[in-house]
Design a protein around this motif. Structure first.
Motif, mmCIF file in Angstrom:
data_model
loop_
_atom_site.group_PDB
_atom_site.id
_atom_site.type_symbol
_atom_site.label_atom_id
_atom_site.label_comp_id
_atom_site.label_asym_id
_atom_site.label_seq_id
_atom_site.Cartn_x
_atom_site.Cartn_y
_atom_site.Cartn_z
ATOM 1 N N ILE A 141 0.842 -1.199 0.000
ATOM 2 C CA ILE A 141 0.000 0.000 0.000
ATOM 3 C C ILE A 141 0.880 1.254 0.000
ATOM 4 C CG2 ILE A 141 -1.820 1.239 1.233
ATOM 5 C CD1 ILE A 141 -2.672 -1.476 2.408
ATOM 6 N N MET A 163 -5.394 6.649 9.823
ATOM 7 C CA MET A 163 -4.216 6.087 9.169
ATOM 8 C C MET A 163 -3.098 5.868 10.191
ATOM 9 S SD MET A 163 -3.225 4.966 6.376
ATOM 10 C CE MET A 163 -4.306 5.628 5.126
ATOM 11 N N HIS A 183 -3.523 2.649 12.270
ATOM 12 C CA HIS A 183 -3.200 1.415 11.556
ATOM 13 C C HIS A 183 -1.757 1.383 11.083
ATOM 14 C CE1 HIS A 183 -7.077 -0.261 11.976
ATOM 15 N NE2 HIS A 183 -7.673 0.765 11.399
ATOM 16 N N HIS A 210 0.662 -1.577 11.940
ATOM 17 C CA HIS A 210 1.380 -2.235 10.855
ATOM 18 C C HIS A 210 2.875 -2.288 11.158
ATOM 19 C CE1 HIS A 210 3.004 -2.585 6.651
ATOM 20 N NE2 HIS A 210 2.062 -3.501 6.627
ATOM 21 N N ALA A 267 3.426 -4.869 13.794
ATOM 22 C CA ALA A 267 3.281 -6.228 13.253
ATOM 23 C C ALA A 267 4.501 -6.619 12.419
ATOM 24 C CB ALA A 267 1.995 -6.342 12.435
ATOM 25 N N VAL A 282 0.286 -8.543 10.073
ATOM 26 C CA VAL A 282 0.714 -7.517 9.106
ATOM 27 C C VAL A 282 -0.384 -7.319 8.059
ATOM 28 C CG1 VAL A 282 2.342 -6.987 7.238
ATOM 29 C CG2 VAL A 282 3.191 -7.897 9.409
ATOM 30 N N CYS A 301 -3.606 -5.524 9.140
ATOM 31 C CA CYS A 301 -3.451 -4.061 9.148
ATOM 32 C C CYS A 301 -3.610 -3.506 7.740
ATOM 33 C CB CYS A 301 -2.067 -3.656 9.651
ATOM 34 S SG CYS A 301 -1.781 -4.052 11.361
ATOM 35 N N GLU A 302 -3.013 -4.204 6.784
ATOM 36 C CA GLU A 302 -3.104 -3.733 5.395
ATOM 37 C C GLU A 302 -4.556 -3.714 4.936
ATOM 38 O OE1 GLU A 302 1.384 -5.312 4.284
ATOM 39 O OE2 GLU A 302 -0.341 -6.342 3.426
ATOM 40 N N GLU A 311 -7.181 -3.216 6.877
ATOM 41 C CA GLU A 311 -7.830 -2.074 7.541
ATOM 42 C C GLU A 311 -7.500 -0.776 6.800
ATOM 43 O OE1 GLU A 311 -9.911 -1.930 9.957
ATOM 44 O OE2 GLU A 311 -9.810 -3.884 10.922
ATOM 45 N N ILE A 312 -6.217 -0.652 6.432
ATOM 46 C CA ILE A 312 -5.784 0.580 5.761
ATOM 47 C C ILE A 312 -6.432 0.686 4.392
ATOM 48 C CG2 ILE A 312 -3.764 1.727 4.764
ATOM 49 C CD1 ILE A 312 -2.250 0.415 7.259
#
Lengths: 344, 344
Positions: free
Chosen positions: A51, A129, A132, A136, A139, B162, B165-166, B168-169
């Protein structure tokens, strides 16, 4: 000498981006400087992902620099035993990621709009943002810890993470409470800062297969130096040059965080004083914050706090006695002194 | 039969606390019911700590119940091999804690004030506490994962975290964007839900020392069932009885989350339709949300989405073919059907 040099460098890059300042800070790190540059590269890799916005947010945070103290302590601690860079790097990167994640979440909470002189992730991308992005980053650290494959290290870091959260929560619960003791303060800063620095030293030693006694000594060194580091941070929040600090001073007063200088000054003036009134107030202006800083300073509380920080550094240094006298130990000692004397 | 019974139970406790509802849900879990009660007890233990408010916040969240699907899948997956309760419980608890942590952070983000019929941690204790309570719950899960001492499990859960989280984002980044494809939707729900359910099955099998083929089959089963679970959740957000669901319906429309029924309906009406206008609007009233739901329903999008969910369940069930035909496999099949047919 080296410390003086760093101060000059920091002043020189005062107006520039944190990453320049960071580059120059590395001079203090002696024999591990080049390995720390590798840590820096791997940190960039670690926050990469599918992302783009998330990567941008994390890179932005990395660019803001920071002292990379936790990776540095881990690497140096490893140098006393069988230092294997391949094992040390993931650990060093993971430690900085844990620290970064806590900073990002701290920003969400504290609603602060600058950190290290750059706008925070929250200010630039919003609360959602940030939350998270912090999750992230944390994690990602777990993946690195997993890759190390050392059960003791993952246990230490799991427990440290739990306690760090408890420190943050305690800080929220005790905000604006002027009846805090020095013990309460120590409880908080141990969790907020000292535990992760102690863990950095312990895990660094463990990753290099150090003996029990060395792991323990370095862990205790990290604990004491971590305490000194946070105490110095809390002094700087009241006394630093805003530009050097990279954020507005008096932030702790604004957020109601009772730091050691405040606790000392409150003892001096009493619970019904003007200082107590300002510190307990949930809303206050810049004028009152300035007034509070002057009162704290006039009570001799800054000097008294400096003395406590010095004592923690001394305690830390005493833990190094069991280590061989060599350039690595010199480096640790230098870092310990730097932490106490820095002005940013 | 059993599924019908659960529906009755759920209706009976409609007005009561989630924990009662939870107790009754356990009837579906057959041979693992008593072990799940142990998980429940250990969950209570896991959120204990030195800070009463934090413990209260976490206990509150536990009391709100939830289906404990992740622990259930882990335990059942373990039943096909050498099921050792001592190894299974920490895993089951850790999985539920990871899920809980993501719910707490979701609440901070989504500004939702009820979840599972009880006020959320955020609504009761504020954003700052929620954030750190979520971090704390997640960090506690790490201690449990550490205690299991299985590297493959910790690796799977790190990577799952990990990617969660991606997801969620990605959800934040694509909010109110009506040009999303079914592929975008699948990407998001895989990360949001399916990965952790798949991980629950895989790790449950691994903790019991299952063969590779069994681990893989159960992992794929979990993936498909997890997809079906989220798709059903997204249908229920538009169609459920608010009391049964435990939160106001239309939440996804309010938050701009494009779910599969919306994507199907948008295809039907086109990008310049009234539905597109409502879904893309960042501010909208209850009247418009109701209108959108009616439009989605009238387009046959709910039924079409149900069909997709059914297909995922079928795909999941096919993965069970390599497992022995026994009561445990029957239980998994029953659970898979339940996920698809539930009305809360």
């Amino acid at each position: 000498m080296e410390i003086e040099y760093i101060y000059l460098c920091v002043q020189a890059v005062d107006e520039k981006k944190g990453c320049n300042y960071l580059m120059n800070t590395w001079n203090i790190f002696g024999e591990i400087s080049s390995d720390l540059q590798l840590v820096e590269k791997e940190l960039q890799e670690a926050v990469k992902g599918p992302i783009p916005v998330l990567e941008e947010a994390s890179s932005h945070l990395l660019a803001a620099g920071g002292k990379r103290l936790r990776p540095a302590f881990a690497l140096i601690s490893g140098k006393f035993s069988n230092y294997d860079l391949k094992k040390m790097i993931p650990l060093a990167v993971a430690l900085e990621l844990i620290h970064m994640a806590s900073l990002v979440h701290d920003d969400v909470i504290d609603a602060s709009s600058t950190r290290r002189g750059l706008p925070t992730v929250r200010a630039k991308w919003g609360n959602r943002m940030s939350m998270h992005a912090g999750d992230h980053i944390f994690a990602r650290s777990l993946q690195l810890i997993h890759s190390i494959g050392n059960r003791e290290i993952s246990g230490i870091l799991a427990t440290t993470s739990v306690k760090m959260c408890e420190g943050e929560i305690q800080q929220i619960l005790t905000a604006f409470d002027i009846r805090q003791t020095i013990k309460d303060y120590f409880y908080r800063i141990e969790r907020k800062t000292a535990l992760l620095i102690a863990a950095s030293c312990r895990c660094g030693a463990l990753a290099a297969g150090a003996e029990r006694a060395v792991v323990r000594a370095l862990g205790r060194f990290g604990h004491y130096i971590g305490m000194a580091f946070q105490i110095t941070d809390d002094i700087l929040d009241l006394t630093a040059d805003q530009k050097k600090l990279g954020k507005p001073i008096g932030g702790d007063i604004r957020q109601g965080i009772m730091t050691l200088p405040m606790i000392f000054a409150l003892r001096y003036y009493g619970e019904n004083s003007r200082l107590a009134e300002i510190l307990a107030a949930r809303e206050k202006g810049e004028k009152e914050i300035k007034e509070a800083i002057q009162l704290i300073s006039a009570a001799g509380a800054i000097e008294k706090t400096r003395e406590i920080s010095r004592r923690f550094v001394e305690k830390g240094l005493r833990e190094l006695a069991i280590l061989p006298v060599n350039p690595t130990r010199d480096l640790l000692e230098k870092l310990a002194h730097f932490i106490n004397r820095r002005n940013y």
